[in-house]
Design a protein around this motif. Structure first.
Motif, mmCIF file in Angstrom:
data_model
loop_
_atom_site.group_PDB
_atom_site.id
_atom_site.type_symbol
_atom_site.label_atom_id
_atom_site.label_comp_id
_atom_site.label_asym_id
_atom_site.label_seq_id
_atom_site.Cartn_x
_atom_site.Cartn_y
_atom_site.Cartn_z
ATOM 1 N N GLN A 34 0.798 -1.247 0.121
ATOM 2 C CA GLN A 34 0.158 0.059 -0.131
ATOM 3 C C GLN A 34 0.981 1.382 -0.058
ATOM 4 O OE1 GLN A 34 -3.474 0.304 -0.031
ATOM 5 N NE2 GLN A 34 -3.433 -1.866 -0.641
ATOM 6 N N LEU A 35 1.722 1.273 0.870
ATOM 7 C CA LEU A 35 2.708 2.377 0.860
ATOM 8 C C LEU A 35 3.843 2.592 -0.283
ATOM 9 C CD1 LEU A 35 3.755 2.189 4.792
ATOM 10 C CD2 LEU A 35 2.060 3.598 3.681
ATOM 11 N N LEU A 36 4.115 1.461 -0.783
ATOM 12 C CA LEU A 36 4.785 1.614 -2.200
ATOM 13 C C LEU A 36 4.096 2.235 -3.038
ATOM 14 C CD1 LEU A 36 7.051 -1.411 -1.829
ATOM 15 C CD2 LEU A 36 7.940 1.074 -1.634
ATOM 16 N N SER A 37 2.812 1.864 -3.373
ATOM 17 C CA SER A 37 1.666 2.305 -4.487
ATOM 18 C C SER A 37 1.142 3.693 -4.056
ATOM 19 C CB SER A 37 0.516 1.344 -4.562
ATOM 20 O OG SER A 37 -0.174 1.605 -3.329
ATOM 21 N N ALA A 38 1.532 4.078 -2.985
ATOM 22 C CA ALA A 38 0.927 5.590 -2.713
ATOM 23 C C ALA A 38 2.328 6.380 -2.603
ATOM 24 C CB ALA A 38 0.384 5.500 -1.179
ATOM 25 N N HIS A 39 3.622 5.865 -3.025
ATOM 26 C CA HIS A 39 4.809 6.707 -2.887
ATOM 27 C C HIS A 39 4.880 7.822 -4.074
ATOM 28 C CE1 HIS A 39 9.000 7.240 -1.928
ATOM 29 N NE2 HIS A 39 9.061 7.432 -3.324
ATOM 30 N N PRO A 40 5.094 9.030 -3.876
ATOM 31 C CA PRO A 40 5.879 9.378 -2.471
ATOM 32 C C PRO A 40 4.994 9.920 -1.298
ATOM 33 C CG PRO A 40 6.150 11.189 -4.180
ATOM 34 C CD PRO A 40 5.221 9.941 -4.654
ATOM 35 N N ASP A 41 3.761 10.177 -1.575
ATOM 36 C CA ASP A 41 2.932 10.919 -0.628
ATOM 37 C C ASP A 41 2.687 9.914 0.565
ATOM 38 O OD1 ASP A 41 2.716 13.009 -2.504
ATOM 39 O OD2 ASP A 41 0.968 11.943 -3.456
ATOM 40 N N GLY A 42 2.579 8.818 0.382
ATOM 41 C CA GLY A 42 2.263 7.932 1.684
ATOM 42 C C GLY A 42 0.763 7.906 1.808
ATOM 43 N N MET A 43 0.513 7.335 3.088
ATOM 44 C CA MET A 43 -0.713 7.290 3.212
ATOM 45 C C MET A 43 -0.977 7.642 4.816
ATOM 46 S SD MET A 43 -1.850 3.601 1.579
ATOM 47 C CE MET A 43 -3.574 3.680 1.782
ATOM 48 N N VAL A 44 -2.179 8.327 5.160
ATOM 49 C CA VAL A 44 -2.457 8.458 6.655
ATOM 50 C C VAL A 44 -2.960 6.990 7.300
ATOM 51 C CG1 VAL A 44 -2.670 10.789 6.533
ATOM 52 C CG2 VAL A 44 -4.754 9.339 6.635
ATOM 53 N N VAL A 45 -2.725 6.646 8.683
ATOM 54 C CA VAL A 45 -3.051 5.679 9.159
ATOM 55 C C VAL A 45 -4.477 4.956 8.889
ATOM 56 C CG1 VAL A 45 -3.280 4.485 11.372
ATOM 57 C CG2 VAL A 45 -1.347 5.773 10.919
ATOM 58 N N GLY A 46 -5.282 5.926 8.888
ATOM 59 C CA GLY A 46 -6.959 5.325 8.647
ATOM 60 C C GLY A 46 -6.919 4.847 7.535
ATOM 61 N N GLU A 47 -6.229 5.734 6.313
ATOM 62 C CA GLU A 47 -6.604 5.111 4.784
ATOM 63 C C GLU A 47 -5.900 3.556 4.901
ATOM 64 O OE1 GLU A 47 -5.912 9.209 2.196
ATOM 65 O OE2 GLU A 47 -4.169 8.222 2.925
ATOM 66 N N ILE A 48 -4.812 3.367 5.773
ATOM 67 C CA ILE A 48 -4.018 2.161 5.695
ATOM 68 C C ILE A 48 -5.075 1.053 6.093
ATOM 69 C CG2 ILE A 48 -2.169 0.796 6.369
ATOM 70 C CD1 ILE A 48 -0.474 3.278 6.378
ATOM 71 N N GLN A 49 -5.441 1.494 7.380
ATOM 72 C CA GLN A 49 -6.574 0.606 7.780
ATOM 73 C C GLN A 49 -7.730 0.379 7.200
ATOM 74 O OE1 GLN A 49 -8.066 2.409 11.706
ATOM 75 N NE2 GLN A 49 -8.618 0.436 12.402
ATOM 76 N N ALA A 50 -8.301 1.410 6.354
ATOM 77 C CA ALA A 50 -9.442 0.984 5.387
ATOM 78 C C ALA A 50 -9.168 0.211 4.531
ATOM 79 C CB ALA A 50 -9.977 2.456 5.061
ATOM 80 N N ALA A 51 -8.089 0.260 3.832
ATOM 81 C CA ALA A 51 -7.731 -0.452 2.784
ATOM 82 C C ALA A 51 -7.385 -1.860 2.997
ATOM 83 C CB ALA A 51 -6.257 0.067 2.094
ATOM 84 N N LEU A 52 -6.849 -2.029 4.155
ATOM 85 C CA LEU A 52 -6.398 -3.587 4.770
ATOM 86 C C LEU A 52 -7.306 -4.227 5.843
ATOM 87 C CD1 LEU A 52 -2.734 -2.993 4.901
ATOM 88 C CD2 LEU A 52 -3.801 -3.852 2.989
ATOM 89 N N GLY A 53 -8.206 -3.446 6.095
ATOM 90 C CA GLY A 53 -9.412 -3.971 7.188
ATOM 91 C C GLY A 53 -8.707 -4.345 8.484
ATOM 92 N N LEU A 54 -7.471 -3.871 8.798
ATOM 93 C CA LEU A 54 -7.093 -4.176 10.279
ATOM 94 C C LEU A 54 -7.384 -3.465 11.355
ATOM 95 C CD1 LEU A 54 -3.288 -4.472 8.963
ATOM 96 C CD2 LEU A 54 -4.718 -6.454 9.364
ATOM 97 N N SER A 55 -7.481 -4.256 12.388
ATOM 98 C CA SER A 55 -8.079 -3.369 13.600
ATOM 99 C C SER A 55 -6.834 -2.404 14.004
ATOM 100 C CB SER A 55 -8.107 -4.284 14.895
ATOM 101 O OG SER A 55 -6.818 -4.781 15.455
ATOM 102 N N GLY A 56 -7.135 -1.245 14.765
ATOM 103 C CA GLY A 56 -6.318 -0.195 15.205
ATOM 104 C C GLY A 56 -5.073 -0.667 15.825
ATOM 105 N N SER A 57 -5.254 -1.613 16.573
ATOM 106 C CA SER A 57 -4.250 -1.977 17.577
ATOM 107 C C SER A 57 -3.356 -2.830 16.877
ATOM 108 C CB SER A 57 -4.816 -2.707 18.968
ATOM 109 O OG SER A 57 -5.614 -3.993 18.454
ATOM 110 N N ASN A 58 -3.809 -3.572 16.000
ATOM 111 C CA ASN A 58 -3.052 -4.817 15.253
ATOM 112 C C ASN A 58 -2.285 -3.863 14.077
ATOM 113 O OD1 ASN A 58 -2.232 -6.986 13.706
ATOM 114 N ND2 ASN A 58 -4.027 -7.744 13.025
ATOM 115 N N LEU A 59 -2.905 -2.734 13.506
ATOM 116 C CA LEU A 59 -2.066 -2.030 12.387
ATOM 117 C C LEU A 59 -0.824 -1.386 13.143
ATOM 118 C CD1 LEU A 59 -1.651 -0.906 9.757
ATOM 119 C CD2 LEU A 59 -3.448 0.856 10.356
#
Length: 86
Positions: free
Chosen positions: A30-55
């Motif tokens: 996910q982060l490499l596909s969003a390079h160089p801007d990156g992603m905010v944590v909430g975007e990563i969480q939504a894309a991958l469906g991980l719990s906040g603590s797990n992420l």
């Protein structure tokens, strides 16, 4: 083998170990596909469906091994792949 070379081998082994789970590989994708801007944590969480603590656990491991950079932007954390380390 010289000590500097041994230290580098250990550093690379630790980096590869940090990538040793499916979730962390998916985060890096996910982060490499969003390079160089990156992603905010909430975007990563939504894309991958991980719990906040797990992420958070996975991001900490990747950050500790220098594979990602995390920067605070107001109330958000922006994550970027450290392409130089890769």
């Amino acid at each position: 083998m010289k000590q500097a070379a041994l230290d580098e081998v250990v550093r690379f082994a630790d980096m590869f170990a940090a990538m040793g789970t499916e979730s962390r590989v998916r985060i890096m994708q996910q982060l490499l596909s969003a390079h160089p801007d990156g992603m905010v944590v909430g975007e990563i969480q939504a894309a991958l469906g991980l719990s906040g603590s797990n992420l958070s656990h996975h991001l900490d491991k990747l950050r500790n091994e220098g594979l990602i950079e995390v920067q605070r932007e107001g109330t958000y954390l922006r994550c970027r792949a450290n392409v130089e380390a890769l």
